[in-house]
Design an enzyme around this catalytic site. Structure first.
Site, short mmCIF file in Angstrom:
data_model
loop_
_atom_site.label_atom_id
_atom_site.label_comp_id
_atom_site.label_asym_id
_atom_site.label_seq_id
_atom_site.Cartn_x
_atom_site.Cartn_y
_atom_site.Cartn_z
N SER A 1 1.66 -9.90 -1.21
CA SER A 1 1.36 -8.48 -1.01
C SER A 1 1.68 -7.95 0.39
O SER A 1 1.91 -6.76 0.56
CB SER A 1 -0.11 -8.23 -1.33
OG SER A 1 -0.94 -9.12 -0.59
N GLU B 1 -9.70 6.61 4.05
CA GLU B 1 -10.59 5.63 4.65
C GLU B 1 -9.76 4.39 4.92
O GLU B 1 -8.74 4.17 4.28
CB GLU B 1 -11.75 5.29 3.69
CG GLU B 1 -11.43 4.20 2.66
CD GLU B 1 -10.38 4.59 1.62
OE1 GLU B 1 -10.20 5.81 1.41
OE2 GLU B 1 -9.73 3.69 1.05
N LYS C 1 0.81 -1.23 0.00
CA LYS C 1 0.00 0.00 0.00
C LYS C 1 0.84 1.28 0.00
O LYS C 1 0.47 2.27 -0.60
CB LYS C 1 -0.95 -0.01 1.19
CG LYS C 1 -2.07 -1.03 1.01
CD LYS C 1 -3.29 -0.71 1.82
CE LYS C 1 -4.42 -1.65 1.49
NZ LYS C 1 -4.18 -3.03 1.94
#
Ligand SMILES: *Cc1c(COP(=O)(O)O)cnc(C)c1O
Length: 412
Positions: free
Chosen positions: A394, A127, A105
């Site tokens: 990930s 968010e 991310k």
């Protein structure tokens, strides 16, 4: 779909922000000028060498890129033992779990926060569901000295206390959202509301390839560093492209990042792995493509989990990072044109893969990534030994040990 396909699958979106019939900008009139402002600034930043250099510098020295491409030899050999003779593809991991903050991310967050600064914005909102995007955003805001407000469903605040505390340590304000089911979808609605009210100084940092255009494209472009590196690394290691790419799909940013640089390489097959939760035939899953229908949510048209009246339903997965009731619009398009195959992996299969990866490779994967790995466990034995699979690992699983312990009936 009768519209002819473009020569390249990597050109999208079109100038209305559409991938085929998906995507777009379904936003209130008041939001439109902001969206167009972000789009204009992003177009300029893409071509701005100083911007790109600064992003690269952060990726190298702060995030720790490039992330390694690891040949998972023990896992490969383990799968070959029970595969038919001559079968058992070679499995590589693209190790995004080694990035600072433990997942992919941060790649797109740093790009977006740099963009916000370039636009003269002085306040960041985001968010978060599981808290991973909130933590990445709070991290970047600490680094760049920007105030950060993170909207998080009240239910998630309860479930994800360690990440809530991390965000606080990093100096962010976490605002619990009590509307709706008080989860990610509601947090995203609240983020969009805040943005409309605070246009002048605020930038909305979105955590996946969702939202109105240009977000799906922008987040994909930043995450494409994953696929670009993978391409170079596999060519160096094997002298050719992989036969299959596999990645778990929540909103789908890690998957788009891996897939996009390979979309025009027809020999490379692609698998997007949705969370099948307690099973695709129950109502407790997060399989938007396998069990959803097209609709509009959070500013774009895509596949969504909905009930008979078109109300968005709650998603479920053992992995908090996968339980979003939608999926990025580019995935919806790649599904419709048949370029990527979307499958479901349930909670139990993911738990199993989680343990196999830990024992055989000494890597505790995020539960999200364990969904991708579970698909690799099915796929590799059906492919010949000279075939190559790359899994996008990930994120790391430290955040998930409490969930896993609970499911294994252990107390920690
Ligand atoms: C958030 C998250 C995901 C799911 O998000 P995508 O946008 O689909 O990539 C997957 N893996 C990890 C480790 C995450 O933190």
């Amino acid at each position: 779909m009768n519209t002819p396909l473009p020569n390249s699958l990597r050109q999208g979106p079109d100038n209305r922000g559409r991938f085929g019939s998906f995507g777009g900008r379904f936003v209130a009139e008041t939001l439109m000028p902001l969206i167009l402002e972000v789009e204009k600034a992003y177009e300029a930043a893409r071509r701005d060498a100083a911007f790109q250099d600064e992003w690269r510098r952060l990726l190298t020295h702060y995030v720790g890129r490039p992330s390694p491409l690891w040949y998972a030899q023990r896992l490969t050999e383990h799968l070959r033992k029970s595969a038919p003779a001559g079968m058992g593809a070679k499995v590589y991991f693209k190790r995004e779990e080694l990035n600072h903050t433990g997942a992919h991310k941060i790649n797109a967050v740093l790009g977006q926060i740099l963009l916000a600064k370039k636009m003269g914005k002085t306040r960041i909102i985001a968010e978060t569901g599981a808290g991973q995007h909130g933590v990445a955003t709070a991290t970047a805001c600490a680094l760049m000295d920007l105030p950060c407000v993170v909207y998080m469903g009240a239910t998630d605040v309860e479930r994800q206390q360690p990440n809530v505390f991390r965000m606080k340590l990093l100096g962010a304000e976490v605002r619990p959202v009590t509307s709706g089911a008080a989860t990610l979808k509601d947090a995203m609605n609240e983020g969009l509301r805040d943005w409309v009210a605070n246009v002048h100084d605020t930038y909305y940092c979105i955590g996946t390839v969702a939202g109105p255009a240009p977000y799906p494209q922008m987040v994909r472009d930043f995450q494409s560093v994953i696929g670009i590196e993978t391409r170079e690394q596999i060519l160096a290691a094997e002298g050719r492209l992989p036969d299959a790419l596999v990645c778990a799909v929540g909103g789908g940013s890690s998957a788009m990042g891996l897939f996009h640089p390979f979309l025009d390489d027809k020999e490379v097959a692609m698998w997007g792995v949705e969370a099948a939760g307690r099973g695709l035939d129950t109502h407790e899953h997060a399989a938007s493509i396998n069990r959803g229908r097209p609709g509009v949510l959070h500013g774009n048209k895509t596949y969504l989990l909905q009930d008979g009246d078109g109300q968005i339903t709650e998603a479920h997965s053992i992995s908090a990072g996968l339980d979003y009731p939608g999926i990025g619009p580019e995935h919806a398009w790649l599904h419709e044109i048949g370029r990527v195959t979307y499958v479901g992996i349930d909670d139990q299969e993911a738990l199993n893969a989680f343990q196999i990866c830990s024992r055989l490779e000494g890597i505790i994967p995020a539960l999200e990534s364990a969904h991708g790995l579970a698909q690799v466990l099915k796929l590799a034995p059906t492919m010949a030994r000279d075939r190559i699979i790359v899994l996008n690992l990930s994120g790391r699983g430290d955040k998930d040990i409490f969930t896993v312990a609970k499911h294994l009936g252990e107390k920690i």
